[in-house]
Design a protein around this motif. Structure first.
Motif, PDB file in Angstrom:
ATOM      1  N   PHE A 160       0.820  -1.210   0.000  1.00  0.00           N
ATOM      2  CA  PHE A 160       0.000   0.000   0.000  1.00  0.00           C
ATOM      3  C   PHE A 160       0.860   1.269   0.000  1.00  0.00           C
ATOM      4  N   ARG A 161       2.043   1.150  -0.542  1.00  0.00           N
ATOM      5  CA  ARG A 161       3.015   2.244  -0.534  1.00  0.00           C
ATOM      6  C   ARG A 161       3.324   2.679  -1.961  1.00  0.00           C
ATOM      7  N   SER A 162       3.342   3.984  -2.207  1.00  0.00           N
ATOM      8  CA  SER A 162       3.688   4.499  -3.522  1.00  0.00           C
ATOM      9  C   SER A 162       5.118   4.119  -3.882  1.00  0.00           C
ATOM     10  N   SER A 163       5.353   3.921  -5.162  1.00  0.00           N
ATOM     11  CA  SER A 163       6.697   3.572  -5.626  1.00  0.00           C
ATOM     12  C   SER A 163       7.681   4.719  -5.433  1.00  0.00           C
ATOM     13  N   ILE A 164       7.174   5.950  -5.245  1.00  0.00           N
ATOM     14  CA  ILE A 164       8.062   7.099  -5.040  1.00  0.00           C
ATOM     15  C   ILE A 164       8.101   7.520  -3.562  1.00  0.00           C
TER      16      ILE A 164
END
Length: 259
Positions: A160-164
């Motif tokens: 649930f974490r953005s790639s950036i």
């Protein structure tokens, strides 16, 4: 230089987000410009720090920032003066408070609270346009609660974490996910309330987008737990749009604004 905490409300629609960016309007820049017009001691190029750097389109009803000013201010007069200089931007200072010199809006925070508004109805929203996410199908709130239960506690939230995301670790502790259902004319409103010490970039929008799939019947609630355990961004459901997201409050070890 005395330090002041500011409780801030804003409509995120016209802004590129909280953080100041070159050639893009931001909430931070709007508040800093108001401070510079009000207090000559707030030097040109000075920065304020916020508890949460909300993305473009995300709103706030309880953002907190701190600023070092050139002189002492009565908190009420500071609030009134800043609101005058913020016009016509959709930004309001709800309260101001003198704080200790070592207070930091971001690093002193012990919890952050977000809410997300989702409306399910066939007809397009009118008055709430830009302030909610709308879907056209009915949602099963109880199924979403069952899915959300898998996310409570301390977990690796890589899924649930953005790639950036720039956080050093994907491990976070989710203290609460509370889901309310309200009947509205010809539809329903679902409100998601999430509470944690801190959140990863896009974590709330990733969670809500995934739970919407559960409520729509596309995912079984147990699949949320499987997605979490996968620690793989590809296992996440869709990331929902930003306009339904609100930063509603920030907690500190001691009360700041008397609330």
């Amino acid at each position: 230089m005395p330090r002041y905490a500011l409780k801030i409300e804003y409509d995120g629609g016209p802004f590129s987000g909280w953080q100041a960016q070159a050639d893009q309007p931001s909430v931070q820049e709007a508040v800093e410009n108001a401070l510079s017009r009000l207090d000559p001691g707030f030097a040109e190029g000075a920065r304020i720090a916020a508890a949460g750097r909300t993305d473009a389109g995300v709103h706030a009803t309880g953002q907190v920032a701190h600023a070092d000013l050139g002189r002492e201010w009565d908190p009420f007069r500071l609030t009134e003066a800043l609101n005058f200089h913020l016009k016509p931007a959709p930004v309001a200072i709800l309260a101001a408070a003198r704080v200790a010199d070592d207070f930091h809006a971001r690093f002193s925070a012990t919890e952050r609270r977000y809410s997300f508004r989702l409306i399910a109805r066939r007809a397009p929203v009118t008055h709430e346009k830009g302030r909610v996410w709308q879907v056209t199908h009915h949602l099963d709130a109880e199924a979403m609660r069952q899915g959300a239960a898998h996310l409570i506690g301390k977990h690796d939230f890589t899924t649930f974490r953005s790639s950036i995301c720039q956080a050093q670790s994907p491990v976070k502790t989710m203290d609460e996910i509370r889901i309310e259902e309200r009947e509205i004319p010809h539809g329903q409103e679902i409100l998601f309330h999430l509470r944690a010490r801190s959140f990863l970039h896009n974590q709330v929008r990733s969670i809500v987008g995934t739970l919407e799939r559960v409520g729509a019947g596309s995912w079984h609630p147990s699949k949320v737990g499987e997605a979490l355990a996968a620690c793989d961004r590809a296992a996440c459901g869709p990331v929902c749009p930003p306009q339904g997201l609100y930063l509603t409050g920030v907690g500190y070890p001691i009360g700041i604004f008397g609330d």
